[in-house]
Design an enzyme around this catalytic site. Structure first.
Site, PDB file in Angstrom:
ATOM      1  N   ASP A  83      -8.876 -16.575 -17.039  1.00  0.00           N
ATOM      2  CA  ASP A  83      -9.280 -17.560 -15.455  1.00  0.00           C
ATOM      3  C   ASP A  83     -10.767 -17.885 -16.355  1.00  0.00           C
ATOM      4  O   ASP A  83     -11.267 -17.675 -17.419  1.00  0.00           O
ATOM      5  CB  ASP A  83      -9.884 -15.581 -15.020  1.00  0.00           C
ATOM      6  CG  ASP A  83     -10.540 -16.029 -13.572  1.00  0.00           C
ATOM      7  OD1 ASP A  83     -10.199 -16.414 -12.274  1.00  0.00           O
ATOM      8  OD2 ASP A  83     -12.427 -15.995 -14.100  1.00  0.00           O
ATOM      9  N   HIS A 113      -3.589 -17.438  -5.164  1.00  0.00           N
ATOM     10  CA  HIS A 113      -3.966 -16.803  -4.441  1.00  0.00           C
ATOM     11  C   HIS A 113      -5.395 -17.321  -4.473  1.00  0.00           C
ATOM     12  O   HIS A 113      -6.439 -16.962  -3.697  1.00  0.00           O
ATOM     13  CB  HIS A 113      -4.910 -15.441  -5.686  1.00  0.00           C
ATOM     14  CG  HIS A 113      -5.255 -15.524  -6.938  1.00  0.00           C
ATOM     15  ND1 HIS A 113      -4.916 -16.188  -7.963  1.00  0.00           N
ATOM     16  CD2 HIS A 113      -7.175 -15.256  -7.257  1.00  0.00           C
ATOM     17  CE1 HIS A 113      -5.452 -16.885  -9.346  1.00  0.00           C
ATOM     18  NE2 HIS A 113      -6.344 -16.176  -8.517  1.00  0.00           N
ATOM     19  N   ASP A 114      -6.072 -17.877  -4.747  1.00  0.00           N
ATOM     20  CA  ASP A 114      -6.864 -19.314  -4.457  1.00  0.00           C
ATOM     21  C   ASP A 114      -6.793 -20.284  -3.696  1.00  0.00           C
ATOM     22  O   ASP A 114      -6.984 -21.600  -3.557  1.00  0.00           O
ATOM     23  CB  ASP A 114      -7.154 -19.848  -5.618  1.00  0.00           C
ATOM     24  CG  ASP A 114      -8.733 -18.418  -6.612  1.00  0.00           C
ATOM     25  OD1 ASP A 114      -8.838 -17.428  -5.850  1.00  0.00           O
ATOM     26  OD2 ASP A 114      -8.456 -19.188  -7.774  1.00  0.00           O
ATOM     27  N   ASP A 153      -1.592  -1.178  -3.896  1.00  0.00           N
ATOM     28  CA  ASP A 153      -1.957  -0.020  -4.832  1.00  0.00           C
ATOM     29  C   ASP A 153      -0.910  -0.659  -6.195  1.00  0.00           C
ATOM     30  O   ASP A 153       0.035  -0.681  -5.799  1.00  0.00           O
ATOM     31  CB  ASP A 153      -2.201   0.939  -4.852  1.00  0.00           C
ATOM     32  CG  ASP A 153      -2.110   1.744  -3.769  1.00  0.00           C
ATOM     33  OD1 ASP A 153      -0.513   1.562  -3.990  1.00  0.00           O
ATOM     34  OD2 ASP A 153      -2.038   2.232  -2.484  1.00  0.00           O
ATOM     35  N   ASP A 206      -4.349   3.364   2.748  1.00  0.00           N
ATOM     36  CA  ASP A 206      -5.367   3.395   2.885  1.00  0.00           C
ATOM     37  C   ASP A 206      -5.671   1.247   3.017  1.00  0.00           C
ATOM     38  O   ASP A 206      -7.362   1.194   3.519  1.00  0.00           O
ATOM     39  CB  ASP A 206      -6.533   3.699   1.585  1.00  0.00           C
ATOM     40  CG  ASP A 206      -6.010   3.272   0.464  1.00  0.00           C
ATOM     41  OD1 ASP A 206      -4.758   2.296   0.218  1.00  0.00           O
ATOM     42  OD2 ASP A 206      -6.928   3.401  -0.397  1.00  0.00           O
ATOM     43  N   ASP A 249       1.200  -1.370   0.080  1.00  0.00           N
ATOM     44  CA  ASP A 249      -0.405  -0.059  -0.044  1.00  0.00           C
ATOM     45  C   ASP A 249       0.889   1.061   0.011  1.00  0.00           C
ATOM     46  O   ASP A 249       2.069   1.226   0.918  1.00  0.00           O
ATOM     47  CB  ASP A 249      -0.810   0.121   1.211  1.00  0.00           C
ATOM     48  CG  ASP A 249      -1.682   1.175   1.225  1.00  0.00           C
ATOM     49  OD1 ASP A 249      -1.792   1.911   0.423  1.00  0.00           O
ATOM     50  OD2 ASP A 249      -2.137   1.509   2.507  1.00  0.00           O
ATOM     51  N   ASN A 272      -0.802   4.503   0.193  1.00  0.00           N
ATOM     52  CA  ASN A 272      -1.746   5.813   0.086  1.00  0.00           C
ATOM     53  C   ASN A 272      -2.275   6.064   1.921  1.00  0.00           C
ATOM     54  O   ASN A 272      -3.016   6.464   2.429  1.00  0.00           O
ATOM     55  CB  ASN A 272      -2.117   6.405  -0.814  1.00  0.00           C
ATOM     56  CG  ASN A 272      -3.149   5.240  -0.688  1.00  0.00           C
ATOM     57  OD1 ASN A 272      -3.179   4.218  -0.960  1.00  0.00           O
ATOM     58  ND2 ASN A 272      -4.223   4.995  -2.195  1.00  0.00           N
ATOM     59  N   GLU A 294      -6.746 -20.905 -16.765  1.00  0.00           N
ATOM     60  CA  GLU A 294      -6.981 -22.134 -15.719  1.00  0.00           C
ATOM     61  C   GLU A 294      -8.078 -22.602 -16.045  1.00  0.00           C
ATOM     62  O   GLU A 294      -9.287 -22.418 -16.491  1.00  0.00           O
ATOM     63  CB  GLU A 294      -7.409 -20.606 -14.790  1.00  0.00           C
ATOM     64  CG  GLU A 294      -8.133 -21.384 -12.959  1.00  0.00           C
ATOM     65  CD  GLU A 294      -8.777 -20.304 -11.968  1.00  0.00           C
ATOM     66  OE1 GLU A 294      -8.440 -20.400 -11.342  1.00  0.00           O
ATOM     67  OE2 GLU A 294      -9.482 -19.443 -13.267  1.00  0.00           O
ATOM     68  N   ASP A 307      -3.856 -10.645 -15.391  1.00  0.00           N
ATOM     69  CA  ASP A 307      -5.059 -11.209 -15.743  1.00  0.00           C
ATOM     70  C   ASP A 307      -6.295 -10.812 -16.947  1.00  0.00           C
ATOM     71  O   ASP A 307      -6.875  -9.852 -17.027  1.00  0.00           O
ATOM     72  CB  ASP A 307      -6.289 -11.775 -14.751  1.00  0.00           C
ATOM     73  CG  ASP A 307      -6.088 -12.955 -14.244  1.00  0.00           C
ATOM     74  OD1 ASP A 307      -6.718 -14.072 -14.063  1.00  0.00           O
ATOM     75  OD2 ASP A 307      -5.569 -13.160 -12.707  1.00  0.00           O
TER      76      ASP A 307
END
Length: 561
Positions: free
Chosen positions: A200, A332-333, A29, A25, A21, A23, A259, A98
């Site tokens: 995907d 990520h899965d 990003d 939040d 990150d 900034n 995928e 992706d």
């Protein structure tokens, strides 16, 4: 075998929300990624795969796209993306984006138009069906994210298909106008300089005509069933991919990986045989189901090396002459590989290096998921409220809140297999929030960040990071790691995965101990022919008389002859 950049690549997957990150939040990003490019260059990777950064309401963390040609506000702007692309290219790193084109967000302008009336020009961009008698669903398919795969829309009274979240309506690939619009969008990004596309669930785009219900004698009236046999590797999928290749992909020097859940070796050959002009490689999931019981993913069972090895071997042999393998053990899965296939306690470092050796010495293109290179582990949050993933929350509601399954049993399954294991923020240092953000992170950090982080890894010459760096360097220097023929040894050993790679007159022996105790290698001829160790995850060489013994989670790559 034809030599190409994508076969020789080492891919690093970034999950932008959790990487860095910039900034405050609490959300990763594009500028955060930009600030870490020197780290990726130091590691030595040659391709970065960026999980979706397009505009999205974030029902499924960016895999529900509302505008394919713009960037999510939380991640930055198109200018930030262009700066990131330039920064990668300056460092000799390619960018793979992706591509999510089985479905869009229900907030995409196409779907907003499609649902507005039955005669709207965009109606046929999606899959609509009237309900059955007495308001029954169009068929009995279940969503991959739990519940029915159909949602009734109030405006027209009809149902739309969503294989995933109800906010992810499936696109209708039968419509040539839709396909043309998607190809135009792909060209938009490729013209900007994108070097690759990860597609995907691309093998779900063709559904069987008529969308029939699953028929099974054990199904009760109204009971939902998977339906995968009617949309995985469907009747027109190869036609669509060949058209995509002809209309778009063939016009660029681009890397493609699809995928493909449910794909067999035979399917993968059809997708990736270079003479068929579809894709270059696929992500298959057979080895990711090695610890899934009859009840599916959440029915966690013990895995065995034989089970894992048999699957990997089948794919190595099956794609030896046609097609190409993608090599991965987490993304990520999926849960963290060192917690799933190694030992995230006493032998965390050794087992992380051993698993890395497997991925980088099999034949195929290795994929590193962010944090894997420092040995990040599963998180095991104690409370359900700490989890954010839609798949976890939907499953819990279905099995516990509505189904009456024991809370602790399901929480244990989430600890083992939940997708948020992979999505906790990247662990950069031991400071507050692991250096990921100055704000409140969108998802809690893994508490182990104080001991497992990049700063610690870079300060330790024996760290997992430097082992990955060496594996990547060896891959760049030795074509045998990419193109060498694979041959399995000791196919029945309970703990050892052993194989050779051979290219021309060069031969390597790879020995991997998946156990937490010493193991004996009965390969007298091969061991006697060893002339040196190329890489090992233990700092000291074994004595000559102990060559046949592998220490706990030991990995050894040796030169023969």
């Amino acid at each position: 075998m034809k030599r190409t950049f994508w076969k020789e690549a080492v891919v690093y997957q970034i999950y932008p929300r959790s990487f860095q990150d910039s900034n405050g939040d609490g959300i990763g990003d594009l500028q955060g990624i930009l600030a870490r490019l020197d780290y990726l260059q130091k590691l030595g990777v040659t391709v970065v795969w960026l999980s979706p950064v397009y505009k999205s309401p974030n029902d499924d963390n960016g895999y529900d796209i509302s505008d394919y040609e713009d960037i999510m506000d939380e991640f930055g702007t198109l200018r930030d993306w262009e700066e990131l692309l330039a920064g990668l290219h300056e460092r000799g790193i390619k960018l793979m984006m992706d591509l999510v084109i089985n479905h869009s967000s229900d907030e995409h302008v196409w779907f907003v138009e499609s649902r507005s009336s039955k005669d709207n020009p965009y109606r046929d961009y999606y899959i609509w069906r009237p309900g059955g008698p007495d308001g029954a669903l169009p068929n009995n398919w279940s969503s991959i994210f739990s519940g029915p795969a159909w949602e009734q829309d109030e405006t027209t009274g009809e149902y739309y298909l969503h294989l995933f979240s109800r906010k992810q309506p499936d696109l209708n690939w039968e419509n040539p106008r839709l396909r043309e619009a998607l190809y135009k969008m792909m060209a938009f990004w490729l013209d900007k300089g994108v070097d690759g596309l990860r597609m995907d669930v691309i093998n779900l785009i063709s559904k069987v005509e008529g969308l029939p219900s699953v028929q099974h004698e054990d199904l009760a009236p109204g009971e939902l069933a998977g339906g995968g046999e009617y949309y995985m590797n469907g009747p027109r999928v190869h036609e669509y991919l060949q058209e995509m290749n002809r209309e778009v992909l063939s016009k660029y020097d681009v890397m493609t990986v699809g995928e493909t859940p449910g794909a067999t070796v035979e399917d993968a050959i059809l997708y990736t045989d270079e003479d068929r002009h579809e894709l270059q490689m696929v992500f298959q999931f057979e080895h990711m189901d090695v610890d899934s019981g009859p009840g599916g993913k959440w029915n966690v069972v013990s895995w065995t090396l034989k089970g894992l090895r048999d699957i990997l071997h089948k794919w190595q042999v099956g794609l030896a002459d046609k097609g190409w393998n993608s090599l991965y053990l987490n993304n990520h899965d999926q849960p963290r590989m060192v917690s799933r296939f190694g030992d995230d306690g006493k032998y965390r470092v050794q087992s992380a290096k051993m698993l890395a050796t497997l991925l980088h010495t099999l034949k195929g293109t290795p994929y590193i998921y962010q944090g894997e290179e420092i040995g990040m582990t599963n998180v095991k949050f104690p409370a359900l409220e700490d989890y954010k993933d839609i798949e976890i929350l939907n499953m819990y509601r279905e099995k516990v809140t509505e189904g009456g399954t024991d809370h602790d049993t399901i929480l244990q399954a989430i600890h083992s297999k939940g997708r948020d294991n992979a999505r906790t923020p990247m662990q950069w240092n031991a400071s507050s929030n692991a250096g990921f953000t100055t704000g409140t992170p969108w998802l809690k950090l893994n508490p182990r960040y104080t001991e497992i982080n990049v700063e610690q890894a870079l300060a330790d010459p024996d760290s997992v990071f430097y082992y990955y760096q060496e594996l990547i360097r060896l891959r760049k220097q030795h074509p045998i790691m990419v193109y060498g023929e694979y041959e399995l040894l000791l196919p029945e050993h309970e703990y050892i995965y052993a194989y050779t790679r051979t290219l021309d007159d060069e031969k390597w022996l790879i020995l991997l101990n998946f156990g937490d105790t010493p193991q004996t290698v009965e390969l007298t001829d091969e061991l006697n022919a060893v002339t040196g160790t190329i890489i090992s995850n233990y700092p000291e060489e074994p004595a000559a008389m102990d060559r046949s013994t592998l220490r706990p989670y030991e990995a050894r790559v040796c030169r023969i002859g």
